[in-house]
Each structure stands twice: as C-alpha cells, then as structure tokens.
Enzyme design. Sequence first.
Site, short mmCIF file in Angstrom:
data_model
loop_
_atom_site.label_atom_id
_atom_site.label_comp_id
_atom_site.label_asym_id
_atom_site.label_seq_id
_atom_site.Cartn_x
_atom_site.Cartn_y
_atom_site.Cartn_z
N GLU A 332 75.38 22.30 76.44
CA GLU A 332 74.81 23.79 76.88
C GLU A 332 73.25 23.60 76.98
O GLU A 332 72.69 24.01 78.11
CB GLU A 332 74.98 24.94 75.84
CG GLU A 332 76.48 25.02 75.47
CD GLU A 332 77.62 25.28 76.61
OE1 GLU A 332 77.03 25.66 77.77
OE2 GLU A 332 78.62 25.14 76.50
N TYR A 415 84.93 18.99 85.11
CA TYR A 415 84.07 18.61 84.00
C TYR A 415 84.15 17.14 84.10
O TYR A 415 83.26 16.45 84.25
CB TYR A 415 84.63 19.26 82.87
CG TYR A 415 83.99 20.66 82.45
CD1 TYR A 415 84.75 21.72 82.95
CD2 TYR A 415 83.04 20.81 81.52
CE1 TYR A 415 84.50 23.06 82.65
CE2 TYR A 415 82.63 22.51 81.21
CZ TYR A 415 83.60 23.06 81.71
OH TYR A 415 83.07 24.49 81.52
N1 BES Z 1 79.56 27.50 81.54
C1 BES Z 1 80.39 27.01 80.81
C2 BES Z 1 81.48 27.98 80.25
C3 BES Z 1 82.23 28.77 81.34
C4 BES Z 1 82.73 27.96 82.21
C5 BES Z 1 82.28 30.09 81.40
C6 BES Z 1 83.37 28.73 83.31
C7 BES Z 1 82.84 30.82 82.41
C8 BES Z 1 83.27 30.17 83.38
C9 BES Z 1 80.05 26.33 79.28
O1 BES Z 1 78.83 25.59 79.83
C10 BES Z 1 80.89 25.51 78.84
O2 BES Z 1 81.32 24.39 79.75
N2 BES Z 1 81.34 25.25 77.71
C11 BES Z 1 82.64 24.18 77.24
C12 BES Z 1 82.02 23.59 76.12
C13 BES Z 1 81.74 22.11 76.76
C14 BES Z 1 81.17 21.20 75.60
C15 BES Z 1 82.71 21.43 77.73
C16 BES Z 1 83.51 25.36 76.51
O3 BES Z 1 83.38 26.61 76.54
O4 BES Z 1 84.72 24.65 76.10
ZN ZN Z 2 79.29 23.95 80.78
#
Ligand code: BES
Ligand code: ZN
Length: 636
Positions: A332, A415
């Site tokens: 984050e 990702y």
């Molecule tokens: N920005 C994302 C969360 C998100 C993505 C919200 C798409 C809505 C739509 C956040 O940065 C994220 O990627 N969170 C991951 C954690 C990360 C360590 C891979 C999660 O929520 O699991």
């Molecule tokens: Zn993210």
Amino acid sequence: MRPIFTLPLAALLLTGTACTTMPMDTVTNVGEPNMVAPILTSADAVDSSSYAQPQVARVTHVALDLALDFAGKSLGGTAVLDIAARDEAEAIVLDSNGLRIDLVTDGAGNALDYEIGAMVAEGGKGAPLTIRMGDARQVRIAYRAAENAEALQWLSPAQTAGGEHPYLFSQGQAILNRTWIPTQDSPGIRQTWEARITAPKPLTVVMSGIAQGAPEDLGNGRRAFRFEMDKSVPPYLIAIAAGDIEFRALSDRTGVWSEPSMLDAAAAEVADTERMVVAAEKLYGPYRWGRYDMIVLPPAFPYGGMENPVMTFLTPTFIAGDKSLNGLVAHELAHSWSGNLVTNAVWADSWLNEGVTSYFENRILEELYGKERAEQEAALAFANIEDTLAEVGNAPGTALYQPENVDPVGSAIIYDKGAYFLRTVESIVGRERFDAWLESWFDRHAFEPATSAMMLADIRANLVRGDAALEERLMLDEWVYGPGLPGNVARPAADAFAEVDAAVAAYPASGPVASARWASWNSAERQRYLRGLPQEIDAAGLARMDRSLGLTQGTNNEELFLWLNLALANRYDAVVPRTETFLANVGRRKFVAPLFATLMGEGEWGQPIARRIYARTRPSYHAVTTGTVDRIVNGS
Ligand code: BES
Ligand code: ZN
C-alpha cells in the site's frame, strides 16, 4: 427535480465542440501536485466506466460538507464542485449511483436544472448526472447517499472490536465512490478536495486527506472534522472512516489508527513502516504526500489494504503477531508512487497500478528483510501465475492490458505477471539502469494519469533508446498485450523454497513435516507448503497433519485460510466449525469468496454448509464481498 430543459442535453454539451483546441489546455500544468492535471485524449484513455466528458467540462476541486447519520445508515449534505470547461460548454456530466439529489445551484445560489439519465445497474456504472451550468463554473449539489451505497459499510457496534459504538468506512476503487460523492468518478480526472464531516460524539473521523486542526465541538452532541487534499488525486482515492478509534505515532510522519483495544497489536505489526518509507524513497524518489498514516479497520473491510493517500486502509486479518504479513504495508505504501502519483488512466491499465506496485513492494521487502525473503515472496507470486495459466491457458484475460470485453482471470495477471514484467526488464537492463528509469517514470508523470501505451513508449524513449537488440530481448508488446508468460521471463530462484519443496515431495510417504521443522519456518514457507500439498488428502491424513501442526488453531490468517480451503476441498467435517467462525468474523473477499466457492464445489456435502453459513454471515459483509459471493452461492 426541476423541470427538464427545453434543449436536448446532447445539443447543449456539444455546442461548439467542433473546434479542436481546448481552452482548458491553458489551465493545465504538467507535473505539479495541485495544478489542474491534464486529461489524456487518446482513444485508449477514454474511460468507458464513467459518463464524464472531461474534454467539454471537468471537475477540478470537490468541497464536501457531510453529516454522518449512523441511525439512518446514510450520509448527506453538499458537494461544491469547481469546474474547468470550454468557454461554450453549458453542461457538465457527473457520475452518480443511487444518489438522491435535492437541489443544484451555482456558486451564487441560483438554482440550476439537472437531469439524472438512465441507470446502468450492471457493473455499477450508475447514471449520468447532467447539470446545466450555463456560464457558471462552480456548482453546489445538495444530496443524500442511498442507505445501501455500495462504497460505504455501516457497521453495528457488534461488528467492531469494542462492541459499543458503530463504525463507518468507505471503499472507492474502482467505481464505488459515485455512490456517495457526486463527481466525475474516473481515474483520469484528477481533483483536489476538502471536506467538513460531522459525526456524533465520541466517534472520530479520518479521511484520505490531511486533518485541518482539532475537531470542532458543535454543542449538539456532534463534532465537525475538516480535511484537505491539496494534491490532485483520482477520485477513487477519496475515502472516509469513522468510529471509536485512537492514534499512535510511529515516527514524525507515520502513525496508525485503530480501535483502542487493537492499537498495541496494530502498532507492533506496522512497526517497520518508517523504515519502509525510507527504503521506498531511496529506491524511487521522495515520498510526496507529507504524512503516511494507516488505519486498521474492523474485519469486515473487504480488501487486504487500500492505498488511500496519507491514510492507508488495512484489514486486521494481516495481524499475525510477527510482522510476517506486513508485505501488505509495503504494497500500500508503494502505491504512493505507482497508482497515486502515476495513475492508470482507465481500469484496463490496472496493471500500471497493481503490477508496478507489486514489483515495488518486493523491492521494499528486499531492502528491509533481505534477498531471501524477497525471493520467497517472488516465488509465491510466480507459482500464482503458473497455477492461473495452468487453469485458464493462454486466455485473452492473461494479457496485462485488460480491455472491457475480456474476462479478467484474477490477481495473478495484473499483480504478479505485472510485477514479473518489470522484474524481467530489470534483469535484462540491469538494476541500476532500471531503477533510474523507474524513478524517472514516476517523476515525469507525477500527479498524472498514464496508459500502457505511454509506459511502453517511455521505456522505448528512455531505456531502449534505439538499441534494436535490446528492444528484441525485452519483448515489450508481448508482455503487455499478449497472453501467457513471455519466454524471457526472469524466473524466481529455483531454490527459494528448497527445504519446503523437499518436504512437499516427501508427502504423503513420510507424513506431514515434523512440527519442530514447521515451527522453524516463516509464513512464506508455511504458505508454500500448504499450497504445494496434494489436493486430495483423506480424513486420516488431514487429522494427522492438524494434530501435529495445529493448523485449525492457527492465528496467521493466510495460513489458516489455506488450511481450511484444503480441508474443505476434502470434505473434512472437523474444520467446519472453525470455517464458520472465520466466515462470520472476516469479510475480506480474498478469503471469503474462495472458501464459499470450495464448499459450493463439494456437492451435497458442501453446498448446504455454504448456504447455511452464508445466510447467517451475508449481512455482515461489504457490498464488494457480497457482490462476488452472491454469484458463487446463489448463482446470481
Ligand atoms: N488497490 C488494491 C485494492 C483494490 C484493487 C481495490 C482493485 C479495488 C479494486 C490494493 O492495493 C491491493 O492490491 N490490496 C491487496 C493486498 C496486496 C498485498 C496484494 C488485497 O487487498 O489483497
Ligand atoms: Zn494494490
């Protein structure tokens, strides 16, 4: 609603649009945090999930004045929007979803006509809110969010750790903020914002902006909190949380909020945050947002984390007691560059946010904890890509660029494949050159939207520089627009998990790994083990494993989730009670959805269990989670 205009809206909007130069160009200023950020005009930067027509008229600043109503589970008040528009533009189109509009005026208080167009329920696009502003370049909207506004979750006291006070949090990404803020809800339309929020005592409000002074006691049992974000941000990053929360400073510029009973555990888990900010700055340039605070939310939060500027939102489920899941914080935080500074112009370019961030996250982990831990995380990500590709083959959704007409195949692509793209470029050009380029990319596009095509053009202009052999080795277009994994991928070290992989290979012949060995493993190693085990294990085997490793009793939620999922897939009754308490207490979609999917895949054994549990737990989940689980459990 006031009577509708005499002229068709399209005619109003399009008046004079035949001219090609935009007067707005004179009010845009590239790369400055608080200037009016440019709107990209190429075809691939047109946001199909927004009704806005930013070339005609666009929002530059949002001023909110809202009252939180916990009894009514809704909020309302006013939004004053500053607008930059062509001279001849007479209307502006905003996004809205379920908003009740009471009155629209110009800055002087004169009523303006407006119209809410046809609602597109599917996918949450909502309805266009078109305001006939005439010459006005400021509009004031009095409105109320719907009780079931999808961005907002209103928690009962029972859903909090303290159990005494209600709680509210929002989740804007991707297109949910239009359910509580009437603005142009598109990542390519950056806006500065300010807010005044009133809430009943003793609740405290935080937002993704800098708090302005101490709260003001209104004398009626309520307090007013003020916030400001003076750097232009994509509107999905406007976020709010309110509850019985307390703050703990971690350093001069970092700190954490949570409910009082969780604050010690939260602060211990994120104790390395300042070091992470220092590492991130060393890697890719100054942290440009001032403070970096976090809030650990109640477990209903549907994501692991959300990179809301100056106030990262975090699930409490990453608290393991040993910082083993704090890659989440690195992730984050990294979004403060990839995502918040340089933002995907449209959601098809999500990998620019999430893939670049996942790469950056890994680099932060390497700085703090060393190459070994970083390589392990990278190896887990690689296995994730391989598993996904094994499942879906080279489906179109396995390209990084994800246009609307393609079915996404999940986080492994944007990702992990996204991160592996940058890792591959790094391995080919060398770390030093790569890091200098990535820092310069953030710098060149700071506070601006970007597309995949811009990223590739930037690599070519600043890294390839006409070197035909290098161009060929990089396979840039294959990575971004092609499916699957290009042949030049920089694979993870094969021995990242040598010991774990040997233990996996020894199962079931030698039984589960010895408990002392298990105890010596870090969480990445345990996750690797649980993921690597055969998918089919009989009840005796599962019982033996649980007895020796204490999995059902585990407190690391990533490990617990993997164990429950494995056991449920084998119809292992003994984990059903733990599954039920887990699903009743955790709303994080990444955990909740797969567990329900696994149960639903287990026919007459699992489906009744899934339906029974979901009937009980559904009311406690955020719309993001129910949206997914409804499809899994009810097939709707
Ligand atoms: N920005 C994302 C969360 C998100 C993505 C919200 C798409 C809505 C739509 C956040 O940065 C994220 O990627 N969170 C991951 C954690 C990360 C360590 C891979 C999660 O929520 O699991
Ligand atoms: Zn993210």
